[in-house]
Design a protein around this motif. Structure first.
Motif, PDB file in Angstrom:
ATOM      1  N   ASN A 290      11.487 -39.721 -34.752  1.00 21.64           N
ATOM      2  CA  ASN A 290      11.089 -41.282 -34.519  1.00 21.64           C
ATOM      3  C   ASN A 290      12.642 -42.130 -34.940  1.00 21.64           C
TER       4      ASN A 290
ATOM      5  N   PRO B 281      11.741 -43.551 -27.620  1.00 25.06           N
ATOM      6  CA  PRO B 281      12.273 -44.168 -26.220  1.00 25.06           C
ATOM      7  C   PRO B 281      11.579 -43.533 -25.032  1.00 25.06           C
TER       8      PRO B 281
ATOM      9  N   LYS C  45       7.761 -44.832 -25.086  1.00 30.58           N
ATOM     10  CA  LYS C  45       6.985 -45.914 -25.211  1.00 30.58           C
ATOM     11  C   LYS C  45       6.889 -46.591 -23.509  1.00 30.58           C
TER      12      LYS C  45
ATOM     13  N   SER D 239       3.567 -44.030 -21.786  1.00 30.95           N
ATOM     14  CA  SER D 239       2.977 -45.085 -21.840  1.00 30.95           C
ATOM     15  C   SER D 239       2.645 -46.786 -21.256  1.00 30.95           C
ATOM     16  N   SER D 240       3.755 -47.444 -20.593  1.00 28.11           N
ATOM     17  CA  SER D 240       3.480 -48.533 -20.084  1.00 28.11           C
ATOM     18  C   SER D 240       3.169 -47.961 -19.064  1.00 28.11           C
TER      19      SER D 240
ATOM     20  N   TRP E  65       3.370 -36.147 -28.456  1.00 30.84           N
ATOM     21  CA  TRP E  65       4.975 -36.990 -28.446  1.00 30.84           C
ATOM     22  C   TRP E  65       5.310 -36.330 -29.651  1.00 30.84           C
TER      23      TRP E  65
ATOM     24  N   GLU F 142       6.499 -38.060 -32.412  1.00 29.19           N
ATOM     25  CA  GLU F 142       5.326 -38.195 -33.342  1.00 29.19           C
ATOM     26  C   GLU F 142       4.247 -36.787 -34.362  1.00 29.19           C
TER      27      GLU F 142
END
Length: 207
Positions: A59, A121, A124, A127-128, A138, A141
């Protein structure tokens, strides 16, 4: 390719999706991470077999990644890489059938999850764009990448289920078909490049 699900006659209760090439696509490819590794090679660093895993299983932003690689990256290059990354991230879009398919599967009572090899990156942004799902694996993670068993186990642990309850959908044979099958899941491949849609691979689930 025929699914092992059909052969086993098991109805899944959980569907796990790969992300890129399955649910979303990049409209403007700039290859910032590839360009970084290319620059490192040109400046004396020999490529290593696990470079891709290193990028996708940590990460880190570019500055932190440079420190991990023990590389002294010029600020000008660093800014160029960040700019390319931002342009690539801004060009990420969903396939037209993604949201409607996920909604239909939810209505049918399926638990839904994501499992993807990608740098931090990208996760994120994805996910949005997508609705809240039941679980996420992920690579950055988990600290592992497909087809390593750790990333599939991470999913199973989050979902509190058995592998045989899961149907995996993706576009990469090794990561999204062979890996899940060897772990005990069922799997099917989608070929977006030839116009295949999610309904085509979920033909016996979404009618």
């Amino acid at each position: 390719m025929e699914s092992s699900l059909k052969a086993a006659h098991i109805q899944p209760s959980i569907i796990v999706f790969d992300v890129f090439g399955t649910l979303v696509k990049i409209g403007e490819r700039r290859f910032p991470y590839r360009n970084l590794m290319k620059w490192l090679k040109q400046n004396g660093r020999k490529p290593k077999h696990d470079d891709a895993k290193l990028i996708m299983s940590h990460n880190l932003d570019f500055t932190e990644l440079a420190k991990l690689l023990r590389a002294d990256i010029p600020n000008e290059l660093l800014q160029e890489l960040k700019s390319d990354l931002n342009k690539e991230l801004q060009s990420i879009v969903l396939y037209e059938d993604t949201l409607s398919t996920l909604e239909e599967l939810k209505k049918l009572g399926f638990k839904l999850a994501l499992c993807s090899n990608l740098a931090m990156p990208y996760g994120k942004v994805v996910s949005s764009l997508l609705p809240t799902l039941n679980a996420y694996a992920w690579s950055y993670e988990v600290g592992a990448i497909k087809p390593e068993s750790q990333i599939y186990q991470y999913l199973i642990d989050q979902l509190g289920c058995h592998a045989k309850e899961v149907l995996f959908i993706g576009d990469t044979p090794l990561a999204d078909f062979n890996g899940p099958n060897e772990f005990g899941m069922s799997a099917r491949l989608i070929d977006r490049k030839n116009g295949q849609k999610l309904a085509d691979v979920l033909f016996d689930i979404i009618r």
